[in-house]
Design an enzyme around this catalytic site. Structure first.
Site, mmCIF file in Angstrom:
data_model
loop_
_atom_site.group_PDB
_atom_site.id
_atom_site.type_symbol
_atom_site.label_atom_id
_atom_site.label_comp_id
_atom_site.label_asym_id
_atom_site.label_seq_id
_atom_site.Cartn_x
_atom_site.Cartn_y
_atom_site.Cartn_z
ATOM 1 N N ASP A 20 0.853 -1.183 0.000
ATOM 2 C CA ASP A 20 0.000 0.000 0.000
ATOM 3 C C ASP A 20 0.896 1.242 0.000
ATOM 4 O O ASP A 20 1.335 1.686 -1.053
ATOM 5 C CB ASP A 20 -0.922 -0.051 1.217
ATOM 6 C CG ASP A 20 -2.150 0.840 1.100
ATOM 7 O OD1 ASP A 20 -2.054 1.898 0.451
ATOM 8 O OD2 ASP A 20 -3.187 0.487 1.664
ATOM 9 N N VAL B 295 -9.803 -2.870 -0.658
ATOM 10 C CA VAL B 295 -10.088 -4.199 -1.185
ATOM 11 C C VAL B 295 -9.967 -5.252 -0.087
ATOM 12 O O VAL B 295 -9.188 -5.107 0.852
ATOM 13 C CB VAL B 295 -9.159 -4.557 -2.374
ATOM 14 C CG1 VAL B 295 -9.404 -3.635 -3.544
ATOM 15 C CG2 VAL B 295 -7.703 -4.520 -1.974
#
Length: 183
Positions: A107, A157
């Protein structure tokens, strides 16, 4: 198909079980080629990497060893807290070994950057990264992911090990989570 209560929490599927399996097989083949004649140590990052680590190891055809670390920069929220903590360290001495860090998702890159520096200080032969997913738009720290599955949008997600507050890891597909679930 997921039960109705879980399915209603999802917006749309990004990658199916079959697409994920095919990509993991490609990653395994690349690692097998690159480490021919060597025995890499796969270091899975708990808890998210459990699924990809298991499937990647089973897809590989060469000898390997495995160990686990738990490293956290998230709380129960959807954004990195910026503080990296080792919750569980390796049980293996990695001095002189070829290490491949196995992650579910990159990320911000903060956690992986910290982890790579930490492991390199232990004098392994090499340290590489295998990650099934990466959010290029969310990166704040440059990390070199040698074995990458998919680049995904900066959406929240879940599935295939990816969670929200510990839930949804068991989904076989990867899907975006409805904002109403976490807002």
């Amino acid at each position: 198909m997921e039960s109705a209560d879980i399915a209603q929490d999802l917006e749309h599927v990004l990658y199916t079980r079959d697409q994920i399996a095919a990509k993991v097989a490609e990653m395994a083949a690349a690692i097998d080629r690159d480490y021919a004649g060597r025995e890499p140590l796969l270091v899975g990052v708990l808890n998210g990497a459990v699924m990809v680590m298991s499937d990647l190891a089973r897809a590989m055809r060469s000898h390997l060893t495995m160990d686990w670390m738990a490293v956290s920069s998230y709380g129960a929220g959807t954004k990195s807290s910026g503080v990296v903590r080792i919750m569980k360290d390796l049980t293996t001495d990695i001095h002189g070994k070829d290490v491949i860090i196995v992650e579910d998702i990159v990320d911000t890159g903060l956690t992986l950057s910290y982890l790579v520096a930490n492991l390199q200080s232990r004098e392994p032969a090499s340290v590489e990264i295998a990650a099934l997913f990466r959010k290029p738009d969310a990166l704040t720290v440059d990390v070199d992911v040698k074995y990458l599955g998919f680049d995904i949008p900066s959406e929240f997600v879940v599935g295939y090990g990816l969670d929200y507050a510990g839930r949804y890891r068991n989904l076989v597909d990867v899907a975006t989570l409805r904002p109403s679930v976490y807002s």
